[in-house]
Design a protein around this motif. Structure first.
Motif, PDB file in Angstrom:
ATOM      1  N   GLU A   1       0.825  -1.200   0.000  1.00  0.00           N
ATOM      2  CA  GLU A   1       0.000   0.000   0.000  1.00  0.00           C
ATOM      3  C   GLU A   1       0.865   1.259   0.000  1.00  0.00           C
ATOM      4  OE1 GLU A   1      -3.860  -1.297   2.519  1.00  0.00           O
ATOM      5  OE2 GLU A   1      -1.972  -1.513   3.601  1.00  0.00           O
ATOM      6  N   VAL A   2       2.093   1.102  -0.423  1.00  0.00           N
ATOM      7  CA  VAL A   2       3.063   2.207  -0.392  1.00  0.00           C
ATOM      8  C   VAL A   2       2.550   3.447  -1.128  1.00  0.00           C
ATOM      9  CG1 VAL A   2       4.300   1.196  -2.375  1.00  0.00           C
ATOM     10  CG2 VAL A   2       5.480   2.817  -0.880  1.00  0.00           C
ATOM     11  N   GLY A   3       1.759   3.242  -2.182  1.00  0.00           N
ATOM     12  CA  GLY A   3       1.229   4.376  -2.941  1.00  0.00           C
ATOM     13  C   GLY A   3       0.338   5.265  -2.086  1.00  0.00           C
ATOM     14  N   ILE A   4      -0.412   4.659  -1.190  1.00  0.00           N
ATOM     15  CA  ILE A   4      -1.302   5.410  -0.304  1.00  0.00           C
ATOM     16  C   ILE A   4      -0.473   6.251   0.667  1.00  0.00           C
ATOM     17  CG2 ILE A   4      -3.007   5.161   1.550  1.00  0.00           C
ATOM     18  CD1 ILE A   4      -3.929   2.570   0.119  1.00  0.00           C
ATOM     19  N   ARG A   5       0.573   5.637   1.204  1.00  0.00           N
ATOM     20  CA  ARG A   5       1.443   6.345   2.139  1.00  0.00           C
ATOM     21  C   ARG A   5       2.105   7.548   1.452  1.00  0.00           C
ATOM     22  NH1 ARG A   5       3.619   4.786   6.883  1.00  0.00           N
ATOM     23  NH2 ARG A   5       3.141   2.573   6.646  1.00  0.00           N
ATOM     24  N   HIS A   6       2.580   7.322   0.246  1.00  0.00           N
ATOM     25  CA  HIS A   6       3.242   8.394  -0.485  1.00  0.00           C
ATOM     26  C   HIS A   6       2.259   9.514  -0.820  1.00  0.00           C
ATOM     27  CE1 HIS A   6       4.855  10.220  -4.326  1.00  0.00           C
ATOM     28  NE2 HIS A   6       5.812  10.499  -3.462  1.00  0.00           N
ATOM     29  N   SER A   7       1.060   9.133  -1.226  1.00  0.00           N
ATOM     30  CA  SER A   7       0.044  10.124  -1.550  1.00  0.00           C
ATOM     31  C   SER A   7      -0.236  11.020  -0.328  1.00  0.00           C
ATOM     32  CB  SER A   7      -1.233   9.400  -1.997  1.00  0.00           C
ATOM     33  OG  SER A   7      -2.336  10.271  -1.975  1.00  0.00           O
ATOM     34  N   MET A   8      -0.424  10.407   0.827  1.00  0.00           N
ATOM     35  CA  MET A   8      -0.720  11.179   2.039  1.00  0.00           C
ATOM     36  C   MET A   8       0.460  12.051   2.443  1.00  0.00           C
ATOM     37  SD  MET A   8      -2.782  12.203   4.208  1.00  0.00           S
ATOM     38  CE  MET A   8      -4.179  11.157   3.860  1.00  0.00           C
ATOM     39  N   ASP A   9       1.660  11.477   2.349  1.00  0.00           N
ATOM     40  CA  ASP A   9       2.884  12.228   2.646  1.00  0.00           C
ATOM     41  C   ASP A   9       2.939  13.524   1.846  1.00  0.00           C
ATOM     42  OD1 ASP A   9       4.564  10.711   4.392  1.00  0.00           O
ATOM     43  OD2 ASP A   9       6.258  11.318   3.080  1.00  0.00           O
ATOM     44  N   GLN A  10       2.658  13.393   0.560  1.00  0.00           N
ATOM     45  CA  GLN A  10       2.727  14.544  -0.343  1.00  0.00           C
ATOM     46  C   GLN A  10       1.620  15.551  -0.046  1.00  0.00           C
ATOM     47  OE1 GLN A  10       5.098  15.379  -2.574  1.00  0.00           O
ATOM     48  NE2 GLN A  10       6.213  13.673  -1.667  1.00  0.00           N
ATOM     49  N   LEU A  11       0.417  15.048   0.195  1.00  0.00           N
ATOM     50  CA  LEU A  11      -0.704  15.959   0.488  1.00  0.00           C
ATOM     51  C   LEU A  11      -0.415  16.766   1.748  1.00  0.00           C
ATOM     52  CD1 LEU A  11      -3.734  13.717  -0.393  1.00  0.00           C
ATOM     53  CD2 LEU A  11      -3.235  15.960  -1.396  1.00  0.00           C
ATOM     54  N   LEU A  12       0.106  16.093   2.770  1.00  0.00           N
ATOM     55  CA  LEU A  12       0.402  16.801   4.027  1.00  0.00           C
ATOM     56  C   LEU A  12       1.465  17.871   3.784  1.00  0.00           C
ATOM     57  CD1 LEU A  12       0.336  13.797   6.553  1.00  0.00           C
ATOM     58  CD2 LEU A  12      -1.383  15.611   6.274  1.00  0.00           C
ATOM     59  N   LYS A  13       2.398  17.560   2.913  1.00  0.00           N
ATOM     60  CA  LYS A  13       3.441  18.525   2.573  1.00  0.00           C
ATOM     61  C   LYS A  13       2.837  19.725   1.840  1.00  0.00           C
ATOM     62  CE  LYS A  13       7.850  18.013   0.248  1.00  0.00           C
ATOM     63  NZ  LYS A  13       8.568  17.065  -0.612  1.00  0.00           N
ATOM     64  N   TRP A  14       1.985  19.448   0.849  1.00  0.00           N
ATOM     65  CA  TRP A  14       1.395  20.524   0.044  1.00  0.00           C
ATOM     66  C   TRP A  14       0.472  21.418   0.860  1.00  0.00           C
ATOM     67  CZ3 TRP A  14       1.050  21.854  -5.418  1.00  0.00           C
ATOM     68  CH2 TRP A  14       2.056  21.241  -6.191  1.00  0.00           C
TER      69      TRP A  14
END
Ligand code: FES
Ligand SMILES: [Fe+2]
Lengths: 114, 421
Positions: free
Chosen positions: B397-410
């Motif tokens: 589910e790494v894609g989900i983790r990366h997506s959230m990581d990026q959203l929190l950054k943005w």
């Protein structure tokens, strides 16, 4: 035979033209979702018996300009795509746990009979 | 059907989370249900990122246009092609008193005539005529063109940006992802099948359901589980995952031993002559040859490959499979509703059997989508219960983790440049 909706030799399938042989994916999908397994099985058995023969006949014409009767036969062949979902995938008319009607819209189908 | 019997046993536990440089802690659920987060997403993400709005094949000729509604702000836009062949985007609003100048849909308008008082614009947005112009007060026609929206095209994908002056250009936004996907031939891009649904789930709940294969054996038991998992790889572990700034790609396992049950007469009829090795494909391998040879398609060159997920931040997903490409978009409506759209691209059929195969492909993917859609509403209700504040995310589910990581950054970044850093 004038007035026939299907090519010669396929007349017995005419009873499916207004359901499984409708001309859009949206309509054929709705027919399957609203049918009982018995109704689906009835079409599936009748049509799979004739499908190879129907495809061969259709292939003797240019696919992008089928005469009306052959086009109706093609639509029936495409009805099999819906029937196969029930018979060959789910073993029931619709996917377990999915509502019908539902909010999924086919906004645009394929160019030909889609 | 091209069944590969030389498949290697699956290699075991993967470590993509670490190789993508991500943490391993549980991931917060608040962004999936909070009105405040939704608002920050709207302004910090959707009003700053470049958003995919269409493909050039949708507007091949001078005057061709499409209208799009850019959610979550519901900004109506027009994208068209000018006399000079240039793709432009405009806010769908008249310079007179603000009416929308084009109704929703697609068409051809070499002249755009506002329905309210018939102000008329050229395809490049300039005003060409104002009825009863002398009654206005020195109206500056040059300044009264349709309001431009920032637009750019990359590899046939039309992107818009809601910043009046985008902080970063499209190339910089795409970064190294653009290099990776450069030159992918988008076969049959002019022949989409379009499905749409408004859903009772946050847009990320929906997106998450399409960027991992862990759920496939459970949710899609009969439709596609056999295509994505096997005794060697029961839980559909990934072949590969890589991140490119805010964008990412995930390559999914495919079961090489999948075979057709001879009792399945329709599948036999349609696929007996087929050769793509997948039930979720609509083209022949000859039609797909150049596509399948591209380095970014099945990037590990695996014999056991089903599909690749390519996520363009924030809400577009371009999938590659043995039969071509398809595109999902996930648009926020509110903190717990969204609009989902998927386009499958299918080449021109050569025979009745191939046309049937395409129809079966469409029928099957609709079932898969319905299974996912029933699932996302259930997930949202669970998240909204407030019983959990975090989710456990595994390596597939790494894609989900990366997506959230990026959203929190943005949502926190004061500028796009910093968000991309
Ligand atoms: S609002 Fe468009 S012409 Fe008046
Ligand atoms: Fe799914």
């Amino acid at each position: 035979m004038s007035g026939a909706r299907l090519p010669e030799g396929f007349g017995d399938l005419e009873r499916y033209c207004d359901t499984w042989g409708l001309h859009t994916t949206r309509e054929r999908h709705a027919v399957r979702c609203g049918s009982t397994m018995e109704e689906i099985r009835d079409f599936y058995d009748a049509m799979t018996d004739r499908a190879a023969e129907a495809c061969d006949l259709i292939d003797s014409y240019a696919l992008d300009s089928l005469p009306p009767q052959v086009n109706n036969l093609m639509a029936l062949v495409l009805g099999l795509a819906q029937a196969h979902v029930a018979v060959e995938i789910h073993g029931q008319p619709r996917a377990p746990g999915t509502p019908w009607p539902n909010s999924l819209k086919i906004v645009r189908g394929l160019p030909m009979l889609g | 059907m091209n069944v590969n019997t030389m498949a290697k046993p699956f290699a075991g536990v993967t470590t993509f989370t670490q190789s993508c440089g991500l943490g391993t802690a549980p991931v917060p659920l608040e962004p999936y249900r909070s009105a405040a987060f939704f608002e920050r997403e709207r302004t910090q993400v959707f009003e700053r990122a470049w958003l995919v709005a269409g493909r050039v094949e949708e507007i091949p000729n001078y005057g061709d246009y499409i209208t799009v509604n850019l959610l979550p702000g519901n900004v109506p836009a027009i994208i068209n092609r000018g006399k000079d062949g240039t793709v432009r985007a405009f806010y769908n609003t008249c310079s007179h008193r603000g009416s929308q100048v084009l109704d929703a849909g697609a068409g051809n308008a070499k002249r755009i005539v506002c329905p309210y008082h018939a102000w008329t614009y050229a395809a490049d947005g300039d005003v060409v005529s104002i009825p009863d112009e002398p009654s206005f007060f020195n109206v500056d026609k040059k300044a009264c063109g349709l309001s431009r929206m920032s637009v750019d095209v990359w590899e046939g994908w039309i992107f818009v940006n809601l910043q009046k002056q985008p902080e970063v250009g499209l190339q910089e936004f795409l970064g190294t992802f653009a290099d990776r996907l450069a030159g992918v031939p988008y076969v049959a891009a002019d022949r989409p099948i379009v499905l749409q649904a408004d859903l009772d789930a946050n847009w990320k709940v929906v997106q998450d359901a399409f960027i991992e294969s862990y759920h496939i054996p459970a949710i899609h038991k009969k439709t596609i589980a056999e295509t994505f998992s096997s005794d060697e790889n029961k839980f559909a572990r990934l072949l590969d995952a890589r991140v490119f700034g805010p964008h990412r790609t995930v390559s999914m396992y495919g079961n090489p031993a999948m075979s057709i049950d001879p009792a399945h007469k329709v599948t036999m009829l349609a696929y007996a002559s087929g050769d793509t090795g997948s039930l979720i494909s609509a083209g022949t391998s000859a039609q797909m040859d150049a596509f399948l040879r591209h380095d970014a398609v099945n990037p590990t060159g695996s014999d056991c490959w089903s599909m690749d997920v390519n996520n363009i931040f924030p809400n577009t997903q371009i999938d590659f499979g043995p039969g071509g490409f398809w595109v999902h978009q996930f648009w926020p409506l509110t903190e717990n509703t969204s609009r989902y759209e998927v386009k499958f691209y299918v080449p021109e059929p050569l025979t009745a059997r191939q046309r049937l195969q395409q129809e079966m492909y469409v029928a099957r993917v609709i079932e898969v989508v319905l299974e996912d859609l029933a699932n996302v509403a259930r997930t949202q209700r669970g998240i909204d219960s407030g019983g959990n504040d975090f989710m456990q995310i595994q390596d597939s589910e790494v894609g989900i983790r990366h997506s959230m990581d990026q959203l929190l950054k943005w949502v926190d970044a004061p500028s796009v440049t910093e968000a991309l850093r």
